[in-house]
Write an enzyme that holds these catalytic residues in place. Structure first.
Site, PDB file in Angstrom:
ATOM      1  N   ASP A  63       0.811  -1.223   0.000  1.00  0.00           N
ATOM      2  CA  ASP A  63       0.000   0.000   0.000  1.00  0.00           C
ATOM      3  C   ASP A  63       0.843   1.272   0.000  1.00  0.00           C
ATOM      4  O   ASP A  63       0.472   2.280   0.598  1.00  0.00           O
ATOM      5  CB  ASP A  63      -0.965   0.028   1.208  1.00  0.00           C
ATOM      6  CG  ASP A  63      -1.768  -1.252   1.299  1.00  0.00           C
ATOM      7  OD1 ASP A  63      -2.156  -1.762   0.236  1.00  0.00           O
ATOM      8  OD2 ASP A  63      -1.989  -1.738   2.420  1.00  0.00           O
ATOM      9  N   LYS A  80       2.032   2.167  -5.153  1.00  0.00           N
ATOM     10  CA  LYS A  80       2.747   1.665  -6.346  1.00  0.00           C
ATOM     11  C   LYS A  80       1.963   2.017  -7.613  1.00  0.00           C
ATOM     12  O   LYS A  80       2.548   2.350  -8.642  1.00  0.00           O
ATOM     13  CB  LYS A  80       2.931   0.137  -6.245  1.00  0.00           C
ATOM     14  CG  LYS A  80       3.840  -0.279  -5.101  1.00  0.00           C
ATOM     15  CD  LYS A  80       3.998  -1.774  -4.990  1.00  0.00           C
ATOM     16  CE  LYS A  80       2.819  -2.501  -4.371  1.00  0.00           C
ATOM     17  NZ  LYS A  80       2.580  -2.249  -2.946  1.00  0.00           N
ATOM     18  N   GLY A  81       0.618   1.964  -7.507  1.00  0.00           N
ATOM     19  CA  GLY A  81      -0.244   2.224  -8.669  1.00  0.00           C
ATOM     20  C   GLY A  81       0.031   3.584  -9.290  1.00  0.00           C
ATOM     21  O   GLY A  81       0.048   3.727 -10.514  1.00  0.00           O
ATOM     22  N   GLY A 127      -4.039  -4.320  -4.084  1.00  0.00           N
ATOM     23  CA  GLY A 127      -5.063  -3.321  -4.384  1.00  0.00           C
ATOM     24  C   GLY A 127      -4.365  -2.060  -4.831  1.00  0.00           C
ATOM     25  O   GLY A 127      -3.752  -1.377  -4.028  1.00  0.00           O
ATOM     26  N   HIS A 128      -4.416  -1.785  -6.126  1.00  0.00           N
ATOM     27  CA  HIS A 128      -3.708  -0.611  -6.639  1.00  0.00           C
ATOM     28  C   HIS A 128      -4.724   0.392  -7.151  1.00  0.00           C
ATOM     29  O   HIS A 128      -5.488   0.101  -8.070  1.00  0.00           O
ATOM     30  CB  HIS A 128      -2.736  -1.033  -7.749  1.00  0.00           C
ATOM     31  CG  HIS A 128      -1.688  -1.983  -7.251  1.00  0.00           C
ATOM     32  ND1 HIS A 128      -0.804  -2.630  -8.055  1.00  0.00           N
ATOM     33  CD2 HIS A 128      -1.385  -2.381  -5.988  1.00  0.00           C
ATOM     34  CE1 HIS A 128      -0.007  -3.394  -7.317  1.00  0.00           C
ATOM     35  NE2 HIS A 128      -0.348  -3.255  -6.065  1.00  0.00           N
ATOM     36  N   GLN A 173       2.300  -6.329  -3.454  1.00  0.00           N
ATOM     37  CA  GLN A 173       2.763  -6.528  -2.075  1.00  0.00           C
ATOM     38  C   GLN A 173       4.072  -5.762  -1.853  1.00  0.00           C
ATOM     39  O   GLN A 173       4.269  -4.751  -2.488  1.00  0.00           O
ATOM     40  CB  GLN A 173       2.935  -8.024  -1.736  1.00  0.00           C
ATOM     41  CG  GLN A 173       1.629  -8.770  -1.543  1.00  0.00           C
ATOM     42  CD  GLN A 173       0.947  -9.094  -2.844  1.00  0.00           C
ATOM     43  OE1 GLN A 173       1.540  -9.692  -3.721  1.00  0.00           O
ATOM     44  NE2 GLN A 173      -0.305  -8.708  -2.982  1.00  0.00           N
ATOM     45  N   THR A 226       3.205 -12.652   2.926  1.00  0.00           N
ATOM     46  CA  THR A 226       2.396 -13.276   1.896  1.00  0.00           C
ATOM     47  C   THR A 226       3.143 -14.524   1.407  1.00  0.00           C
ATOM     48  O   THR A 226       4.245 -14.827   1.870  1.00  0.00           O
ATOM     49  CB  THR A 226       2.064 -12.269   0.772  1.00  0.00           C
ATOM     50  OG1 THR A 226       1.052 -12.829  -0.054  1.00  0.00           O
ATOM     51  CG2 THR A 226       3.288 -11.928  -0.076  1.00  0.00           C
ATOM     52  N   ARG A 244      -5.849   0.640   8.208  1.00  0.00           N
ATOM     53  CA  ARG A 244      -4.430   0.266   8.253  1.00  0.00           C
ATOM     54  C   ARG A 244      -3.779   0.790   9.524  1.00  0.00           C
ATOM     55  O   ARG A 244      -4.129   1.870   9.998  1.00  0.00           O
ATOM     56  CB  ARG A 244      -3.709   0.828   7.035  1.00  0.00           C
ATOM     57  CG  ARG A 244      -4.208   0.210   5.732  1.00  0.00           C
ATOM     58  CD  ARG A 244      -3.581   0.862   4.514  1.00  0.00           C
ATOM     59  NE  ARG A 244      -4.124   0.300   3.286  1.00  0.00           N
ATOM     60  CZ  ARG A 244      -4.298   0.989   2.157  1.00  0.00           C
ATOM     61  NH1 ARG A 244      -3.957   2.265   2.093  1.00  0.00           N
ATOM     62  NH2 ARG A 244      -4.800   0.395   1.100  1.00  0.00           N
ATOM     63  N   HIS A 247       2.721  10.623  -0.878  1.00  0.00           N
ATOM     64  CA  HIS A 247       2.055  11.216   0.298  1.00  0.00           C
ATOM     65  C   HIS A 247       2.936  12.227   1.036  1.00  0.00           C
ATOM     66  O   HIS A 247       2.827  12.359   2.252  1.00  0.00           O
ATOM     67  CB  HIS A 247       1.611  10.112   1.277  1.00  0.00           C
ATOM     68  CG  HIS A 247       0.314   9.458   0.884  1.00  0.00           C
ATOM     69  ND1 HIS A 247      -0.906  10.081   1.040  1.00  0.00           N
ATOM     70  CD2 HIS A 247       0.048   8.249   0.360  1.00  0.00           C
ATOM     71  CE1 HIS A 247      -1.866   9.259   0.629  1.00  0.00           C
ATOM     72  NE2 HIS A 247      -1.317   8.147   0.190  1.00  0.00           N
TER      73      HIS A 247
HETATM   74  P1  IMO Z   1      -0.565  -4.234  -2.351  1.00  0.00           P
HETATM   75  O1  IMO Z   1      -0.090  -4.747  -3.663  1.00  0.00           O
HETATM   76  C1  IMO Z   1      -0.951  -4.694   1.939  1.00  0.00           C
HETATM   77  C2  IMO Z   1      -0.785  -8.752   3.598  1.00  0.00           C
HETATM   78  C3  IMO Z   1      -2.075  -9.170   4.288  1.00  0.00           C
HETATM   79  C4  IMO Z   1      -1.525 -10.117   5.342  1.00  0.00           C
HETATM   80  C5  IMO Z   1      -0.384 -10.820   4.607  1.00  0.00           C
HETATM   81  C6  IMO Z   1      -0.757 -12.174   4.026  1.00  0.00           C
HETATM   82  O2  IMO Z   1      -1.852  -3.523  -2.362  1.00  0.00           O
HETATM   83  O3  IMO Z   1       0.517  -3.454  -1.671  1.00  0.00           O
HETATM   84  P2  IMO Z   1      -2.209 -12.902   1.926  1.00  0.00           P
HETATM   85  O4  IMO Z   1      -3.677 -12.706   1.646  1.00  0.00           O
HETATM   86  O5  IMO Z   1      -1.315 -12.312   0.902  1.00  0.00           O
HETATM   87  O6  IMO Z   1      -1.882 -14.338   2.235  1.00  0.00           O
HETATM   88  O7  IMO Z   1      -1.977 -12.097   3.297  1.00  0.00           O
HETATM   89  O8  IMO Z   1       0.000  -9.947   3.558  1.00  0.00           O
HETATM   90  N1  IMO Z   1      -0.947  -8.264   2.215  1.00  0.00           N
HETATM   91  C7  IMO Z   1      -0.968  -6.975   1.864  1.00  0.00           C
HETATM   92  N2  IMO Z   1      -0.925  -5.855   2.608  1.00  0.00           N
HETATM   93  N3  IMO Z   1      -0.995  -4.569   0.611  1.00  0.00           N
HETATM   94  C8  IMO Z   1      -0.978  -5.679  -0.164  1.00  0.00           C
HETATM   95  O9  IMO Z   1      -0.855  -5.602  -1.514  1.00  0.00           O
HETATM   96  C9  IMO Z   1      -1.018  -6.947   0.449  1.00  0.00           C
HETATM   97  N4  IMO Z   1      -1.061  -8.214   0.002  1.00  0.00           N
HETATM   98  C10 IMO Z   1      -1.002  -9.013   1.093  1.00  0.00           C
HETATM   99  O10 IMO Z   1      -2.727  -8.075   4.876  1.00  0.00           O
HETATM  100  O11 IMO Z   1      -0.949  -9.400   6.409  1.00  0.00           O
HETATM  101 MG    MG Z   2      -3.052  -3.173  -0.651  1.00  0.00          MG
END
Ligand code: IMO
Ligand code: MG
Length: 421
Positions: free
Chosen positions: A13, A16-17, A40-41, A221, A236, A302, A328
């Site tokens: 988060d 990156k988008g 989530g981008h 991620q 993850t 968050r 930001h």
């Molecule tokens: P973006 O690309 C923030 C976190 C989850 C959890 C851990 C494992 O938007 O930055 P998972 O469902 O992947 O097995 O969860 O990883 N997590 C993220 N946190 N942004 C993400 O993606 C995330 N993808 C996974 O909250 O702590």
């Molecule tokens: Mg996210």
């Protein structure tokens, strides 16, 4: 031409988008390499907000081919929803390609994700419950179903075996079993609709490299969520770091160019796990409200805190970052005083040593330097030297400690609110 890469530097988060959107404006290919719809981008264009979980956000540029690489796990239902959403907003998805080697997420993976979180009790990871971990487990157990086999309907036998194994587990824990006939009926429909997008993306990308095309790899991620170099087990189930970019696309290290690490001028984390600079207090609450820090994927609030340069230096090291993209800056500039973590104190000694070892981290105390905020409205500033002095001092210090140049400065939510250095 070498492929440039955009990676998350912390816990996801980081925005990156926004950086990807800018860089993909002149990219021929935008590629997702790992993870799935746990990402989530969000992107804002002409006041219109788009949220992508699976499709590379570069798809909004009609001349860019958007590729879902072989390292991604794909929920076909979500993918079709995103395609439909694009169509409803005037974008056709003709520039989308999905790797035949990406793995399919089925409903039983999602149910398994939930079961495993329940079984972890108070040691839960806080996953997004999108079936990501269980789909990768099947991939590594070599019983996963790949997109190429899926859309060509060569998956029924494997699916039946998989559902049988999962149902034995669901049954033993008193969870609802999966009806394999329903799964087949539902997923065959998805397979038919997705067939036109599925190709050998490894070959496609190498052809592009040979033709000197510009490729942008979109990390999902982030570094500290990496299964190997992140804060295990609160991570993850893939490699969102530079290695995962290579294996998730089939692009060798020799063909990688710039590696940009994206961060926010503060930090955030969703889900459980260590977070040394977290401000579980009114400062954290204020940052959350000012930065709208609620999950794009799960809507969870968050956890928020100060920027941690010890962790950032680690991200720079493990990814070989060549540039930083800091978002930001406008948000943090709304505070009167801003803190920056420039060391960890452990056993009375302060240093820059970072480790993802939970035992190491638990006795570390952040050491802060304080900066003046109140940057004012910087959303229209186009040059770094035109930023207010307080913002300059803050950014200069980040660069100095981490030793990597800042290449992009996010000054607001809109597409144009960015300084390219
Ligand atoms: P973006 O690309 C923030 C976190 C989850 C959890 C851990 C494992 O938007 O930055 P998972 O469902 O992947 O097995 O969860 O990883 N997590 C993220 N946190 N942004 C993400 O993606 C995330 N993808 C996974 O909250 O702590
Ligand atoms: Mg996210």
């Amino acid at each position: 031409m070498k492929a440039d890469v955009v990676l998350g530097s912390f816990y996801g988060d980081e925005g990156k988008g926004k950086i990807i959107d800018y860089l993909s404006q002149n990219a021929d290919f935008a590629v997702r390499c790992s993870g799935g719809n746990n990402a989530g981008h969000s992107i804002e264009i002409d006041g219109k907000k788009f949220a992508f979980h699976l499709i590379p956000s570069g798809i909004l540029n009609k001349n860019t081919i958007a590729v879902i690489g072989n390292g991604v796990v794909v929920d076909p239902k979500v993918l079709l929803e995103e395609i439909n959403n694009l169509k409803e907003n005037g974008y056709d998805a003709k520039n989308l390609r999905v790797s035949d080697k990406s793995h399919v997420i089925f409903s039983y993976h999602i149910e398994m994700d939930k079961l495993q979180e329940d079984l972890r009790g108070n040691k839960k990871i806080g996953t997004t419950c999108r079936g990501i971990g269980p789909a990768y487990c099947d991939k590594y157990e070599r019983c996963g179903i790949r997109m190429g086999d899926f859309v060509n309907k060569r998956y029924e036998e494997q699916l039946r075996k998989n559902v049988e194994v999962k149902n034995n587990i669901f049954r033993s824990y008193g969870y609802k079993e999966i009806d394999v006939e329903n799964v087949l009926e539902e997923y065959n429909r998805y397979a038919d609709k997705l067939k036109e997008y599925v190709v050998d993306t490894v070959a496609l990308l190498h052809e592009a490299i040979e033709q000197d095309k510009k490729i942008l790899c979109e990390g999902a991620q982030a570094t500290l969520l990496d299964i190997d170099v992140g804060s295990y087990p609160f991570v993850t189930s893939s490699n969102p770091t530079i290695g995962g970019i290579c294996t998730g696309t089939g692009i060798g290290a020799r063909f990688i160019g710039e590696v940009y690490g994206v961060l926010k001028a503060y930090s955030s984390r969703v889900g459980e796990g260590p977070y040394i600079t977290e401000q579980d207090n009114e400062i954290g609450d204020m940052i959350r409200e000012l930065g709208h820090e609620y999950g794009t994927t799960t809507k969870r609030p968050r956890r928020c805190g100060w920027l941690d340069l010890v962790a950032l230096k680690y991200a720079a090291m493990v990814n070989g970052l060549t540039g930083l993209a800091i978002n930001h800056v406008d948000t943090i500039g709304k505070l009167d005083k801003i803190k920056l973590c420039t060391g960890y104190k452990k056993d009375g000694v302060t240093n820059m040593k970072f480790s993802v070892d939970l035992d190491y981290l638990k006795d570390c105390e952040p050491v802060y330097e304080t900066f003046d905020g109140n940057f004012g409205d910087i959303s229209n500033v186009k040059k770094r030297e035109d930023l207010p002095e307080n913002a300059k001092k803050y950014l200069n210090r980040i660069e100095e400690v981490v030793g990597v140049p800042i290449k992009f400065i996010g000054t607001g939510a809109g597409r144009d609110s960015m300084i390219v250095c």
